[in-house]
Design an enzyme around this catalytic site. Structure first.
Site, short mmCIF file in Angstrom:
data_model
loop_
_atom_site.label_atom_id
_atom_site.label_comp_id
_atom_site.label_asym_id
_atom_site.label_seq_id
_atom_site.Cartn_x
_atom_site.Cartn_y
_atom_site.Cartn_z
N ASP A 96 0.82 -1.21 0.00
CA ASP A 96 0.00 0.00 0.00
C ASP A 96 0.87 1.27 0.00
O ASP A 96 1.67 1.48 0.91
CB ASP A 96 -0.89 -0.06 1.26
CG ASP A 96 -2.06 0.89 1.19
OD1 ASP A 96 -2.09 1.75 0.30
OD2 ASP A 96 -2.94 0.77 2.06
N GLY B 145 -5.13 3.52 -7.93
CA GLY B 145 -5.30 3.81 -9.36
C GLY B 145 -4.36 4.88 -9.89
O GLY B 145 -4.45 5.27 -11.06
N GLU C 286 -2.42 1.37 -4.80
CA GLU C 286 -1.98 2.76 -5.01
C GLU C 286 -3.13 3.58 -5.58
O GLU C 286 -2.90 4.58 -6.22
CB GLU C 286 -0.72 2.83 -5.88
CG GLU C 286 -0.62 1.74 -6.90
CD GLU C 286 -1.89 1.64 -7.73
OE1 GLU C 286 -2.59 0.61 -7.61
OE2 GLU C 286 -2.19 2.59 -8.47
N ASP D 231 -10.58 3.96 -1.51
CA ASP D 231 -11.18 2.91 -0.67
C ASP D 231 -12.70 2.82 -0.88
O ASP D 231 -13.39 3.83 -0.90
CB ASP D 231 -10.92 3.20 0.81
CG ASP D 231 -9.46 3.00 1.17
OD1 ASP D 231 -8.63 2.84 0.26
OD2 ASP D 231 -9.16 3.00 2.38
#
Ligand code: GLA
Length: 506
Positions: A270, A309, A307, A330
């Site tokens: 992430d 997009g 990430e 999210d």
């Protein structure tokens, strides 16, 4: 903070920019009624690894107007607010609701974040500064051959949507048990994925330990494997995860080796605070670094890039060994979020295929804030766009309806179809028609009713790309055969509901 990060789109977006901790900090600054200007060292809630969250707030004040620069060990950002008397309010992206409110109490700022977390800030001293992190060059780009994993979209369960930080070893074991006893494993849900907040601290040798919630990760992996399942874990390329825990910056190879030794089968990686070190244009080499590190371990580990997009990831994710990549911010358990995510990734459709998938985020089915029709639409759309199916609900206590949605095997077969095509929509008023070609020459077609009243859906065989007239068709929610008459099938679709068919040609 974590709760806010997923329940509020605004906060989630902010996260990507400044991260949880930093945002908290922002709020802190605004205090001095007369003059709150100055540098403040703020201390927040203690994380599960025993570290108190820290932030430096630099506040400037003009009359009642405050500007706050917030820095944490992983983030930097700006916020604005107002001070009246000793009371202040600081706003983030949501102009309607203060992110933080607080008061100047003596020489301290007492701050409450909108999720209820409490922070206290005192005048900063040089000792409060965060030690600067050295910049580490990312590797030169190089294409790697396909790692052979995730030939169909990964399926499993992930801890974040339901538990956020309230996840531990025992709960993960009960989820693994549930996946066996409720039929999910046999339906294809194989990965049990631990998201953020498992991390402890790094020792002098740079080894990242687990925190008290996960006393023995290898033993947990062994247990999950013994149930015929695989274990996933979470980290990121920055110094801190989105939850403020240590991430893999400067320790990529060491962390990859460790998780391989534990027996981990899946890594969600992430971006979070990586923006405090790198520019967004460096996404590809940064993700390449962990891809190379995972490959070097020799263990097959599905590599999930997270990430949001950024950086047209769909165009290069597979080149750095990625098996899936997030295309959006999210998801949250609401219709607009779910639909927004799947629609945002429409342009990525040409880039999905076996081994490399676009990921509009995890499932919210069964979490309680959408109707059953909306959850059926959620699941149908994820199958039509060949999305990973990572349940995010409490799979130990599912209602019969939730179970019938997550365990709809005819629908799962559409998601897992070997051709790996991602459907795109054709819009007609409030109806959206998504067509997914399948490996056996048939198609799956979903008609979603975006409107606020029931509507009649018409499916025309000529629009389905079939190479012969319709031989047979099945409704994948009623599990019954349906009949095309003169090349057309019509059905009423409830508001926010879906008609999902599999149509075969002669
Ligand atoms: C980000 C990710 C989420 C989750 C949290 C954990 O917000 O997009 O899916 O992993 O971090 O902190």
């Amino acid at each position: 903070m974590q709760v806010e990060s997923r329940t509020k789109g605004v906060w989630a977006r902010v996260l990507a920019v400044c991260g949880l901790v930093s945002c908290l900090v922002l709020a802190t600054v605004a205090v001095h009624a007369q003059s709150m200007a100055g540098r403040w060292a703020a201390s927040g809630p203690t994380l599960d690894n025993g570290e108190a969250q820290k932030a430096i707030l630099e506040v400037t004040q003009t009359g009642e107007q405050l500007k706050v620069n917030v820095r944490t060990p992983g983030y930097a950002s700006e916020a604005k607010g107002t001070a009246k008397g000793n009371h202040f309010e600081i706003f983030g992206s949501d102009a309607a609701k203060p992110w933080f409110v607080g008061d100047l109490v003596g020489t301290e700022l007492h701050i409450v974040q909108d999720n209820g977390d409490h922070w206290v800030a005192k005048a900063a001293t040089p000792a409060d500064e965060f030690p600067p992190l050295p910049y580490i060059d990312p590797p030169a780009l190089h294409k790697v051959p396909y790692n052979g994993l995730a030939k169909t979209p990964p399926m499993g369960w992930n801890s974040w949507n339901l538990f956020e930080s309230k996840i531990d070893d025992k709960t993960v074991r009960t989820m693994a048990d549930a996946m066996v006893s409720n039929g999910m494993r046999d339906a294809g849900y194989i990965y049990v994925n631990i998201d953020d907040t498992w991390e402890g601290t790094r020792d002098a040798q740079g080894v990242l330990h687990t925190n008290h919630k996960f006393p023995d990760m290898k033993a947990l992996a062994d247990y999950v494997h013994s149930r015929g399942l695989k274990l996933g874990i979470y980290s990121g390329p920055g110094p801190r995860t989105c939850g403020g825990y240590p991430a893999s910056y400067g320790h990529e190879e060491q962390d990859a080796k460790m998780i391989a030794e534990w027996g981990i089968d899946y890594l969600k990686y992430d971006w979070c605070s990586a923006g405090s070190i790198y520019k967004n244009e460096q996404l590809q080499p940064i993700y390449q670094r962990m891809g190379d590190a995972l490959r070097a371990t020799g263990r097959p580990i599905v590599y999930s890039l997270c990430e949001y997009g950024m950086g047209s990831v769909e165009k290069w994710g597979a080149d750095v060994d990625g098996n899936l990549w997030r295309t959006t911010g999210d998801i949250s358990d609401e219709w607009t979020s779910m639909i927004g995510n799947v629609e945002t990734q429409i342009p990525t459709a040409p880039y999905a295929g076996p081994g490399h998938w676009n990921d509009p985020d995890m499932l919210e089915v069964g979490n309680g804030h959408m109707t059953d029709d909306e959850y059926r639409t959620h699941m149908s759309l994820w199958a039509l766009v060949a999305a990973p199916l990572l349940a995010g609900n409490d799979i130990r206590t599912m209602s019969p309806v939730t179970k019938s949605i997550l365990l709809n095997k005819e629908l799962i077969a559409i998601d897992q179809d070997a051709l790996g095509k991602q459907a795109s929509p054709v819009k007609n008023g409030t109806l959206e028609t998504w067509v997914k070609p399948l490996a056996d020459g048939s198609v799956a077609v979903g008609v979603v009713n975006m409107g606020s009243a029931a509507a009649e859906a018409t499916v025309n065989a000529k629009d389905l790309g079939l190479n012969a007239p319709v031989k047979s068709a099945r409704d994948l929610w009623s599990h019954k055969a349906v009949h095309f008459s003169n090349g057309t099938y019509k059905a009423s679709v409830p508001t926010h509901g879906v008609l999902l068919l599999k149509v075969s040609a002669q």
